[in-house]
Structures are given as structure tokens and as C-alpha cells.
Design a protein around this motif. Structure first.
Motif, short mmCIF file in Angstrom:
data_model
loop_
_atom_site.label_atom_id
_atom_site.label_comp_id
_atom_site.label_asym_id
_atom_site.label_seq_id
_atom_site.Cartn_x
_atom_site.Cartn_y
_atom_site.Cartn_z
N MET A 194 89.18 46.08 13.53
CA MET A 194 89.60 46.84 12.34
C MET A 194 88.66 48.02 12.17
N VAL A 196 88.02 50.29 9.93
CA VAL A 196 87.26 50.49 8.70
C VAL A 196 86.03 49.59 8.68
N LEU A 197 86.27 48.31 8.98
CA LEU A 197 85.18 47.34 9.00
C LEU A 197 84.12 47.77 10.00
N ILE A 200 82.05 50.73 8.76
CA ILE A 200 81.10 50.32 7.73
C ILE A 200 79.89 49.63 8.37
N PHE A 227 69.85 52.77 -9.35
CA PHE A 227 71.23 52.45 -9.02
C PHE A 227 71.74 51.22 -9.77
N ALA B 22 95.26 42.77 8.76
CA ALA B 22 94.16 43.68 9.06
C ALA B 22 94.18 44.86 8.10
N ILE B 25 92.96 43.73 4.64
CA ILE B 25 91.51 43.54 4.61
C ILE B 25 90.80 44.89 4.55
N GLN B 26 91.31 45.82 5.34
CA GLN B 26 90.62 47.12 5.39
C GLN B 26 90.77 47.88 4.08
N SER B 29 88.33 46.39 1.77
CA SER B 29 86.93 46.75 2.03
C SER B 29 86.64 48.16 1.58
N ILE B 30 87.58 49.08 1.83
CA ILE B 30 87.35 50.46 1.37
C ILE B 30 87.25 50.49 -0.14
N LEU B 33 83.98 49.10 -1.26
CA LEU B 33 82.88 50.01 -0.96
C LEU B 33 82.85 51.15 -1.98
N PHE B 39 79.91 52.65 -8.81
CA PHE B 39 79.06 51.92 -9.74
C PHE B 39 77.62 52.43 -9.64
N MET B 40 77.12 52.56 -8.40
CA MET B 40 75.73 52.97 -8.21
C MET B 40 75.51 54.41 -8.66
#
Lengths: 372, 394, 257
Positions: A194, A196-197, A200, A227, B22, B25-26, B29-30, B33, B39-40
Motif C-alpha cells: 500500500m 500510502v503506508l 509514511i 505540540f 487496501a 486502510i490507506q 491512515s492519511i 495522519l 492537532f499538533m
């Protein structure tokens, strides 16, 4: 052919080799004097040993002072020729416990005793009741954490009092325990299909590996609070632990990736053809093999992590080095830096060398397993 | 009820389809992130606001107002933080280059000695390497620094060689060269020597290809680059005057000085890295199988030529990748300079500048970015090189 | 293999290798015991025996890849001692082919072949490469000249290794189990090359288990066991009428399948 033989054909006994090539003389000739270069090296080595070994031994042991209450006592006892170990002896409890409250030190002692017990089933595979002991090993970090920090019936102890070898072990063990699963996850992410994973994980790994640990510790001590939601007070030790763990996880990820890549493609295909799902094939087929190959590399990463725990003095935590340097503020003991450094060096040498030996032992075990 | 059932069906079909899963999930995750980053950043903005700080790199152009004792280009405390940072970068580069050179020389020597058949030297090197590798580098730095600062004599009682080199706890003082105009001739001679060597190597190869004649290339190159300029130097009447350091008051004046912080950091980092390099070199040489040298011997090649033509080219393929990662480690470890007050990147912009301006965020970003740029560029060069030298296999 | 007994060329009376009362130890292990062997020019000798019998060690002593501790080895009139000049001289006359080929993986096939002529015999590159191409044609793989060893099959690699030795034009060729690391279908291509060499009348000593090869080309078969030469004879006698019981046992085992 026509040569006179001393023995009948096929009955020649095993004779000892000629004296000049065997025994002590043969050994010395072969190993020390076999060529002009070799002779020069031998002479230089002997000269070097003569110059280095006796003075070191004198300083370390024969001229050293082991008892006394101040540096003055050491000076009087040995004319300042040897080490003043009386200092280390006098401050030994600080080196071990840091500033942990005296009446609570039994908790540290218990953790120290439990540690080898938790390590035993992890390190060796011929351990009775290994399966049950392993459960204890997994629980150990939490038990030790509870013992050291307190709460739940124990008097709470602030982590500001942590120090000395105890702090080294806390950082080292925590880092090791938590960086392994994170590292494995990162490695799997980097190998995942994947995109994207993968991006990262790669970014994270390359970022961490691209900067020195000390800068990450600075980030932890100066910048991280920005932060977090305003007003959050975040324990410094905890911040350090997180950074150390992430740092070593990135390195472990690379080691494990090496292991994953070393697994023949056939293994992946075999797992797929058996109809195993991704997690099943990883858990049952791929990871056990990949981790087995990576163990020496993982242990080396752990040795690095363990050595890197010394960096925490730069942001003000008191590991053995920090304790030693703090103790020098006492006017009775000023100027004994060499003793502190040598003492701490011996401690690190013993622990890291045994880890390195263990890694070598594993490597040999692995090699015999793979030999045809 | 039915709709819930249907929904579950849709989810389970999505979840059980490999590709769709897939994608899901992606996406998650994006999203995760971005949420985290959002947030930070939000926190950072409100925290900075609360402190009234804002986020800006303007401070780089304000006077740094602190001193740096080791600087390659001119610097005073009135210069800007930016210039202080540049001094820091230069100092990091200086320690890295000097360290890499010494570590390579010592490391290769130790690695070869470690393979020696001589039992004594072999054991001594082994013990040395194990000691160095198993003690933290910070400890080595502090130990060497301690020895330099505490065990070396005061300038008044300096250890001296030839009354022109002085080793003291204030540093290593040595004569600095002052070039006269005639020195130009020597520089030209050196340039000619180097140019000649380049030409001669190609010429020697061509002659060998055409006639088979083998020149002693190394000796002749050495003569051209070293002996020839030295001869010219003496013929030109030794056109260098040496400014010898002299003791004035409590310290030496004149000449060149290697400061104790640099000396300690340089020795400690190089010797530490050398121990790792030694093991890499040893492993690299061992990796060239015994059969390779045997085949070369059987063809009539002498041991020296075998090393040159067979062992070194193959061993280098094994050695170079981990070697560069050691170089990177050395450079990153040079950030420990801060422990003994050597003014590198971390100690300047990440240390004093940070404390004086209170701009933690900006300073740390600069520090991290500098190291990242450096590491990433080295590793991309390495990846390119590794691909190039990879052995061709079926 | 029939009694084809290819045109076995006349063996001259000149002794090219003389091994006299030679002993060798690995540490305290006595690997070679009282080896006596005379090899005439043009002779083709096959050495066989169970593994660990010292046959490889013996031929490796002949070009000093192993050192012997007692006795003499004289090759082409030059005695093997620690004298580097002698070792150089002998290694020029003696070529060797290894079980695992030992081609140089970082050099192309052509570079593998021309390396020694260029650096040892100091030949011009062009000449060395012409010789190399000639020998590559003889082993029937000239089209592989610019590839790297890793791109060739085992049989091809071994043929290259043979060609590499031949480029130095050695008078004596040693073969150390040249076919035992090869897949069955590749053994023949290597043996064919070796048979051709034998027909040229080059002195050869070959450690091998290929009994067919021994019958076809050898003038003499030597059987070793336990570090000793147990028996030696011309091939027909050796196979049909082995004298020593250990030879009989070995032959019955190896010919059983």
C-alpha cells in the motif's frame, strides 16, 4: 614404485608432525616469527604491552586506594599514583540508585532481581516451563514500572529521583521492549504494497535515521511541549523514553527489513498458496524466519541503544555519568573524573560485551542451523 | 433491521475485497495522519500565541552576541545568529572530515592487523576493538577530553618536540607557515606533479596494453607528487618561514593551535569509529573467498598483485556500503561535541542561539533540517554507487 | 565407455614431477603419508579415492597451495621450497582447475582469461585477448566473452576456468574434482573439453570420480586412502584386477551405481 617403504602399503601409522612445525617451538615460529614483518610486529607488540599493561594495572589495582573518606586520604595512601576507588565506594549507592528515596530502595532491588528472571526465558530456548515464564517476561516491564513509580498501594516516587545504573536500565529495557514491536511494524509497513503506508513508514524511518539522537532528545526537552494541548505537563523521563524508543525502532525496522528481504520468494508464495491471510502468513511463516535471521542485527541495535542512554546527561538526567559528575561538586572529592569515567566504562563494557557475545552465540547457532 | 444487515454486507464485501480494503486502510491512515498534524499545528499555534512568540526566522539576522573560539571564517560576537550557524556548520564539517580521514586510516590498519597471523598483534587489536566498541562514544569523548584537559601540562611546563610543537592542556600548538613569494614555484611543482601523475597513469596503462611492459606506477606517482615538490622546495631556498608559537604570560601566542575540545572530539570520534571500520574491513576481506586468492596464486600472480587485482576490488564492494554508514554515524555523533563545548551545529544554533532567543521551534527545525539534508544526500549517492558496483548475476 | 582408448600419445621418459617421501600434517593430523610419485611428460594420471583420503591435498602441494613438511617435490627440475622465485617458476608451468571454478566475479570472462598473461607474462593486452578468444573458441563459448561469470551456467564457468588456465600455456594441468560441483547434464561438456586436452599430449593429473574418463584417457590410475597411495596401475588392470582389498572395496562401491 621402486622406493623403499618403511611400512606395508595401507598400514602407515599416524606420526606426530616434525618438531619444528609443532609444539611450542612450531607455534612460536608459525605465529610470531614466520616472516620479517611478523618479527617486527611481535617486537612492537611486546614493547607496547610492556609500556601499557604494567602502568595500567598499577593505576587500577596495585597503587589504587580502596578505603578513605576524601580525596586527601587517597593522596596520602598512594602519593596520588593510583586510582582513588574509595570515592566510587563511598558514592556507590548513588551510582546504583540515583536519588531514589533510601527507604524505598527495596523496590529497585526487587526490580533488579526480577530482571534476569524475565530475561532468562527470552535469551535461551532450553528453559523449563518457558511458555509460562515468557508470560512473566512480557509482564515484567509493567511490574517493574509499577514498583519503581509507585501508586496502587506503593508510595509514589517522582521520576526526577531516578538516576544511576537504575536509570540506564530503565531507559535501556523500556527502549528495547517497546522498540521491537514498533520496529517490526515499521518494517512491515515499509514492505507493504500500500503506497500510502509505505511512504509514511519510509519517511519516518529515514527522518529518524537521518538525525542524531541528541537532536531528538533536544526536541523532546525543548520543543515537544509546543505540540501538546496548552497546559499539558509531560514528564521529562517519559518524553526521553518515547524518543529513545522511536529512535531505536527506526533502526530495528531496517534490520528487520533486511531479514524480510532475505526470505526466499517461495516462502511468500507457499504461504499464499495455502490460502493464508496476510496476517496469518506473516505471523506463522514469514516473521518467525525473518526475525530469526535478524536477531544478531537486532541485538546490535540494542547494544547501540543501551550505549546511547548516556546521552541523557546532556539534557540533564542523571545516569551514572551524570551522578559521577554531580558528585564531583563535593569539595572532598574534586578532580576524580578519570575514576568516574573508568568505572562507568567498565560497567558499560561488561554489559555490552556480554550482549555482543550473546549475539555471536546466536549467530553461530543460526549458522549451524543453515549449514548443508 | 434489514438496512443494518445490508450495511454490514456492504462493509464486509468492501473489507473482504483485497484491493478495496487496501484503499480503505490507506484513506484512514492519511486521515489519521492529517488529523494528528492538524492537532499538533493547532496546539503549536495556540501555545506560541500564549507565549506571544509567533513563528519567524527573523532572529537569524540579529546579533548573536556570544563568542565562538574556533572559527574558520571571521566571527565576532557582533555577528548574526546566521553567521554563528554557518560557523557551527563549518565546525561540524571540519570535525567530520578530519574524523573520517583519521578513522579510515586507523580503521583499515586495525582491520588488516586483525587478520594478521601474528598471535600477539591479533589479540591486542581484538581487545582494543572490543573495548572501544563496547563503551559509549560519549564516555570516550569525555575520557579523552578529561585526559587532555586534566593530565596534560600547563603551557609553562608544556611537552615539546623540537621546541616548536607544544602539547598542553590548552591545546596542541604548532608552527604556522608563512609563505614567501618563491613558494609559488613549489605550488606549481606540486600542480605539475599531480597533473603528471594523472597523465602517467593513463600512459602506463596504454603502454602496458600495447607492449605488456609494467611500470612501477605507485613509486613514480609518489615521486612526482611528493619527492619532486620537496626537491623544488629546497632548490627554491625553503621559501616558508615558520611562525613558532611562543609562551607569553599564561599561554602560547602565534603559530597554529588545535584546541583541546577539537583534539578530544577528533581523537575520540575517530578511534571509536575506527573500531567499527576495522571490523567492517576484516569482514570484507574475509568475504573474498579463499578460492579467489588460490585461483590467482595458481595462475602465477604474486600475493601483492593478487591483493591489488583480486582481493581489494571485491572486498571494497562489501566494505563501502557499511563504511559510509559509519561515516554518517561519525558525523551524527559529532553532535556530542556539545558535551565538551566544541561549537558545532548543535552547540551554536541548537544550543546557545536557542537559549538566547527562546526560539526552540525554529532552531530545532534548522538543526534537524541540516542533518537530514546531509544524511539524505550521502545516502542517495551511496545507493547510486551500490547499484553501479553490484556484481552481475544471472 | 568402450575400449576406444583414444590416440594415447607416447609418454616420454622425462620425469616432470617427482614427489619423494613427502609428508604433510594439518596441525597434528597426518594427512599425507610417505607419498612417492613420478610423473612422466605427457602422462595422464587420474587420482581417485574416498573423500578425505588426501588426494586433493596432494595435488595442491604440487603448486604450493599447500605446504608439505617433509620430503621433496621437484617440478620440472625445480624444487619446491619457500623460495618465492621457485614457487613463481613452478606456478607458471602448472595450471590448476578447481572444483568450484573460482572465476573472478568482478571481471568479465575475457578479463578473467587475459589477467594472468597481462600481469604475469607481461603480454600486450591485444595479444592476451587474442589468445583468450582462441581458447574460448576451443571450449566453445566465444560468445560469452563479455559477460560476467555470474551470468554463466556451472558447466560454462568450468570451461572458462579451464580456458583461463590454458591461457598461461602450462605444461602440466592439475584438475581438482572439476566435475563434482556440476549438475549431471553439464558434466559431459566439461569432460569433453578435458578429453580433447588429453589428446594433445599435455601432462595432466586429475582428481575425479569419473571412472569413464579414467578408462578413456588415463595412462595410470592412482588410488589413495588414509593419506597413502594404496595402488597404482594402468586403467585396464586397475579396474579389472585391483590388487589391494581397499581398492576392491572402493571400486565395488563406486561402480555399484
Amino acid at each position: 614404485m621402486s622406493d623403499s617403504r618403511e611400512y606395508a602399503v595401507g598400514t602407515h601409522p599416524d606420526l606426530p608432525p616434525p618438531l619444528s612445525t609443532s609444539g611450542a617451538i612450531g607455534w612460536i615460529r608459525g605465529n610470531l616469527l614466520s616472516s620479517p614483518t611478523n618479527i617486527i610486529l611481535t617486537v612492537l607488540s611486546i614493547y607496547f604491552l610492556y609500556k601499557v599493561v604494567p602502568p595500567s594495572l598499577n593505576w587500577l589495582f596495585f597503587d589504587a586506594t580502596f578505603n578513605g573518606d576524601s580525596r586527601q586520604d587517597c593522596r596520602e595512601a598512594s602519593n596520588g599514583a593510583g586510582a582513588c576507588w574509595a570515592f566510587v565506594k563511598h558514592r556507590f549507592h548513588l551510582f546504583v540508585y540515583g536519588f531514589y528515596p533510601v527507604e524505598q530502595r527495596w523496590r529497585v532491588d526487587i526490580s533488579f532481581i526480577l530482571l534476569p528472571l524475565a530475561l532468562w526465558p527470552v535469551l535461551f530456548d532450553k528453559v523449563p516451563y518457558r511458555k509460562h515464564l515468557l508470560k512473566f517476561s512480557i509482564a515484567f516491564p509493567f511490574i517493574a514500572g509499577w514498583l519503581l513509580i509507585g501508586g496502587f498501594g506503593l508510595t509514589p516516587v517522582s521520576t526526577d529521583y531516578f538516576g544511576g545504573f537504575m536509570l540506564t536500565l530503565v531507559i535501556g529495557v523500556t527502549g528495547i521492549v517497546f522498540s521491537l514491536p514498533i520496529g517490526v511494524a515499521l518494517a512491515l509497513g515499509r514492505q507493504s504494497n500500500m503506497p500510502v503506508l509505505r511512504v509514511i513508514c519510509v519517511t519516518f524511518i529515514e527522518f529518524i535515521r537521518g538525525v542524531p539522537l541528541i537532536t531528538l532528545l533536544f526536541v523532546a526537552s525543548t520543543m515537544l511541549n509546543y505540540f501538546l494541548p496548552p497546559g499539558t505537563q509531560f514528564n521529562l523521563l517519559l518524553r526521553v523514553l518515547i524518543m529513545v524508543t522511536l529512535f531505536s525502532a527506526a533502526y530495528i525496522a531496517e534490520v528487520v527489513r533486511g531479514g524480510l528481504q532475505a526470505i526466499p520468494k517461495g516462502q511468500y508464495e507457499a504461504a499464499d498458496s495455502m490460502g493464508l491471510k496476510y496476517w496469518q502468513s506473516m505471523q506463522k511463516i514469514i516473521l518467525p524466519q525473518a526475525l530469526k535471521i535478524s536477531i544478531p542485527g537486532i541485538v546490535n541495535t540494542f547494544i547501540g541503544l543501551y550505549k546511547d542512554t548516556t546521552l541523557v546527561i546532556i539534557i540533564g538526567l542523571l545516569d551514572p555519568l551524570g551522578i559521577g559528575r554531580a558528585s564531583l561538586a563535593d569539595t572532598k572529592w574534586t578532580g576524580l573524573t578519570t575514576e568516574i569515567y573508568v568505572f562507568v566504562a567498565i560497567f558499560f563494557f561488561l554489559s555490552c560485551f556480554s550482549m555482543a557475545r550473546y549475539s555471536l552465540y546466536l549467530e553461530n547457532k543460526l549458522h549451524t542451523g543453515h549449514k548443508r | 433491521m434489514e438496512s443494518v444487515e445490508q450495511k454490514r454486507n456492504i462493509i464486509s464485501t468492501l473489507w473482504n475485497d483485497k484491493e478495496k480494503r487496501a484503499v480503505i486502510i490507506q484513506i484512514f491512515s492519511i486521515a489519521g495522519l492529517f488529523a494528528l498534524v492538524w492537532f499538533m499545528i493547532g496546539n503549536a499555534i495556540s501555545n506560541l500565541d500564549a507565549l506571544g512568540k509567533g513563528f519567524s526566522f527573523d532572529f537569524l539576522f540579529q546579533p548573536a552576541s556570544y563568542d565562538i573560539n574556533q572559527h574558520l571564517i571571521s566571527y565576532t560576537s557582533r555577528d548574526t545568529h546566521l553567521r554563528a550557524t554557518i560557523i557551527g556548520i563549518m565546525n561540524t564539517a571540519m570535525i567530520a572530515v578530519a574524523g573520517i580521514i583519521l578513522a579510515t586510516v586507523v580503521g583499515f590498519t586495525l582491520g588488516v592487523l586483525r587478520l594478521s597471523k601474528n598471535f600477539l598483534i591479533n589479540r591486542i587489536v581484538y581487545i582494543y576493538i572490543e573495548y572501544i566498541r563496547n563503551v559509549p562514544v560519549l564516555l570516550h569523548i569525555l575520557l579523552v577530553h578529561g585526559v587532555v584537559v586534566h593530565s596534560l601540562p600547563n603551557p609553562k611546563a608544556a611537552m615539546t618536540f623540537n621546541d616548536s610543537f607544544f602539547l598542553t592542556k590548552r591545546g596542541f600548538f604548532m608552527p604556522s607557515p608563512d609563505f614567501e613569494s618563491a613558494m609559488t614555484v613549489v605550488w606549481i611543482a606540486l600542480a605539475i606533479g599531480i597533473a603528471f601523475t594523472f597523465w602517467f597513469r593513463r600512459y602506463a596503462k596504454r603502454v602496458q596494453d600495447e607492449t605488456g611492459k609494467i611500470f612501477p606506477v605507485f613509486l613514480i606517482s609518489f615521486g612526482a607528487v611528493v619527492i619532486f615538490p620537496v626537491l623544488v622546495y629546497f632548490l627554491a631556498g625553503s621559501p616558508i618561514t615558520w611562525e613558532i608559537p611562543v609562551l607569553k604570560g599564561f599561554n602560547f601566542k602565534g603559530g597554529m593551535v588545535v584546541r583541546p575540545e577539537f583534539l578530544a572530539l577528533w581523537l575520540a570520534l575517530s578511534l571509536y569509529t575506527a573500531a567499527f571500520i576495522a571490523e567492517i574491513v576484516r569482514a570484507g576481506i574475509i568475504a573474498v573467498s579463499h578460492g579467489q586468492t588460490e585461483a590467482a596464486y595458481a595462475l602465477g600472480l604474486r600475493p601483492g598483485r593478487t591483493t591489488q587485482l583480486i582481493v581489494i576490488p571485491q572486498a571494497l564492494r562489501v566494505i563501502v556500503p557499511p563504511l559510509t554508514s559509519q561515516y554518517l554515524n561519525l558525523t551524527k555523533n559529532s553532535s556530542l561535541a556539545i558535551a565538551i563545548g566544541y561549537m558545532d551545529i548543535v552547540a551554536t544554533i541548537g544550543g546557545i542561539s536557542l537559549n538566547q532567543t527562546g526560539r526552540e521551534m525554529e532552531c530545532m527545525i534548522i538543526v534537524l533540517a541540516l542533518y537530514l539534508i546531509f544524511s539524505l544526500s550521502i545516502s542517495s549517492v551511496m545507493n547510486w554507487y551500490n547499484k553501479r558496483i553490484k556484481l552481475v548475476e544471472r | 565407455m568402450s575400449e576406444a582408448q583414444t590416440s594415447k600419445m607416447a609418454v616420454s621418459d622425462e620425469t616432470v614431477i617427482k614427489i619423494h617421501k613427502m609428508h604433510k600434517w594439518y596441525g597434528s593430523f597426518h594427512v599425507l603419508k610417505d607419498i612417492n610419485l613420478d610423473v612422466k611428460r605427457g602422462e595422464r594420471i587420474v587420482v581417485c579415492g574416498p573423500s578425505g583420503s588426501g588426494k586433493s591435498t596432494m595435488i595442491r602441494c604440487i603448486n604450493r597451495l599447500e605446504e608439505h613438511q617433509q620430503g621433496d617435490i621437484i617440478v620440472d627440475g625445480v624444487e619446491l621450497t619457500n623460495d618465492l622465485k621457485n614457487i613463481d617458476a613452478i606456478r607458471r608451468e602448472v595450471g590448476m582447475v578447481f572444483q568450484h571454478f573460482n572465476l573472478f566475479p568482478h571481471l568479465t570472462i575475457l578479463e578473467n582469461l587475459s589477467l594472468a598473461p597481462i600481469w604475469v607474462k607481461r603480454e600486450p593486452r591485444k595479444q592476451a585477448e587474442e589468445t583468450a578468444m582462441r581458447y574460448l573458441e576451443r571450449v566453445k563459448i566465444p560468445e560469452q566473452a563479455l559477460k560476467y561469470p555470474g551470468q554463466l551456467s556451472g558447466g560454462q564457468q568450468q570451461r572458462v576456468a579451464i580456458a583461463r588456465s590454458l591461457c598461461m600455456n602450462p605444461r602440466i594441468m592439475l584438475f581438482d574434482e572439476p566435475t563434482s560441483a556440476l549438475d549431471p547434464e553439464m558434466i559431459k561438456e566439461v569432460l569433453d573439453v578435458m578429453i580433447e586436452l588429453a589428446e594433445e599430449g599435455r601432462t595432466m593429473i586429475c582428481v575425479t570420480h569419473e571412472m569413464g574418463f579414467a578408462k578413456t584417457v588415463a595412462n595410470r590410475v592412482i588410488f589413495m586412502d588414509g593419506g597413502e597411495i594404496i595402488e597404482q596401475n594402468e586403467p585396464n588392470e586397475f579396474f579389472d584386477n585391483p590388487q589391494h582389498e581397499r581398492t576392491q572395496l572402493f571400486l565395488s562401491q563406486i561402480l555399484a551405481h
